[in-house]
Design a protein around this motif. Sequence first.
Motif, PDB file in Angstrom:
ATOM      1  N   ASN A 196      -4.369  -3.512   0.970  1.00  0.00           N
ATOM      2  CA  ASN A 196      -3.367  -3.383  -0.090  1.00  0.00           C
ATOM      3  C   ASN A 196      -2.116  -2.637   0.369  1.00  0.00           C
ATOM      4  O   ASN A 196      -1.015  -2.963  -0.066  1.00  0.00           O
ATOM      5  N   GLU A 221      -5.391  -0.515  -6.185  1.00  0.00           N
ATOM      6  CA  GLU A 221      -3.960  -0.373  -5.905  1.00  0.00           C
ATOM      7  C   GLU A 221      -3.093  -1.210  -6.852  1.00  0.00           C
ATOM      8  O   GLU A 221      -1.988  -0.822  -7.224  1.00  0.00           O
ATOM      9  N   ALA A 222      -3.606  -2.388  -7.260  1.00  0.00           N
ATOM     10  CA  ALA A 222      -2.787  -3.278  -8.098  1.00  0.00           C
ATOM     11  C   ALA A 222      -2.660  -2.772  -9.535  1.00  0.00           C
ATOM     12  O   ALA A 222      -1.792  -3.233 -10.282  1.00  0.00           O
TER      13      ALA A 222
END
Length: 285
Positions: free
Chosen positions: A27, A58-59
Amino acid sequence: MNSPATPSGLLGDTSTRDYSRKLKLFNAFAAPELRQAIASLALKPGMRVLDAGCGTGEALAWLAAEVAPGGAVIGMDLATSHVRAARSVTPEDVALVLQANMLEAPLVPASFDLAWSVNVINHLRSPTAGIDALGLLLRPGGRIALGQSSLLPDMYFAWDSRLERLVNEAVRQYYRDRYQLDERDLTDVRAIVGLLRKAGLRDVSARTFMIERVAPLRAEDEAYLAETIFRDTWGSRLEPYLAKTDYEELMRLCDPLHPDFALRRPDFHFLQSFTLVVGTIAVEP
Ligand SMILES: C[S@@+](CC[C@H](N)C(=O)[O-])C[C@H]1O[C@@H](n2cnc3c(N)ncnc32)[C@H](O)[C@@H]1O
């Protein structure tokens, strides 16, 4: 959900499996293109988003930024360590993270505007069951966005297509042997457009983003490629699958201490595809 009886997926995922380090490195490496893919969805303030199989999370902050103010993001993952890692990077006012199997998610049906799921359905024994389960969580007119890396072969060695082809084939054979898979077991992942259409989604579209890097690399790129690919995905596990001279050459190219280290060559040029397939839940008349 922590029970060891949790069934393993096609690629060995269980609640106790941990590949957090690999996910964090991926990521950090692919962040610019993943954020571009999220931006392409034109999310709106106030929307409710589910990240199914959120990994190390992370998203979640990237998605939350797109639906603020007033939006909500929920991350969901099977693995205890991934959930712990995701919670550690995501304050609760940005996103909530649940540990759950996406095939039996403890969430209110028809309550999300978007289900985002990256590199997950290829881990399920039945991608169709995964798509159906996500579909139930979406309101009419809501969207499923499935991201998949490497539908096209990655380019690692711009100067040597032969070695690259042999390494790619060796990796595929290694995974087939490790998980007792036939090549046909892996075809669903290439057919996401067809899977979404078969599941009854409308307006199915696909867009591929290219992750492209040339020397000199950012620290995030070097860390992902050297650690996750060169050392962990390739490394000594490929020895039985390559001729001796090819394996030795690969080891030189992958060794950060060797003068031939691929990532410091001036002709290093890396390409990896990231494909986002989006479909819309029909609005009943
Ligand atoms: C390749 S990782 C991708 C993680 C994240 N989406 C990313 O892009 O970094 C696949 C993730 O799916 C999770 N997973 C696999 N099967 C699952 C299931 N049935 N329900 C929920 N999560 C699952 C794994 O634990 C893992 O975190």
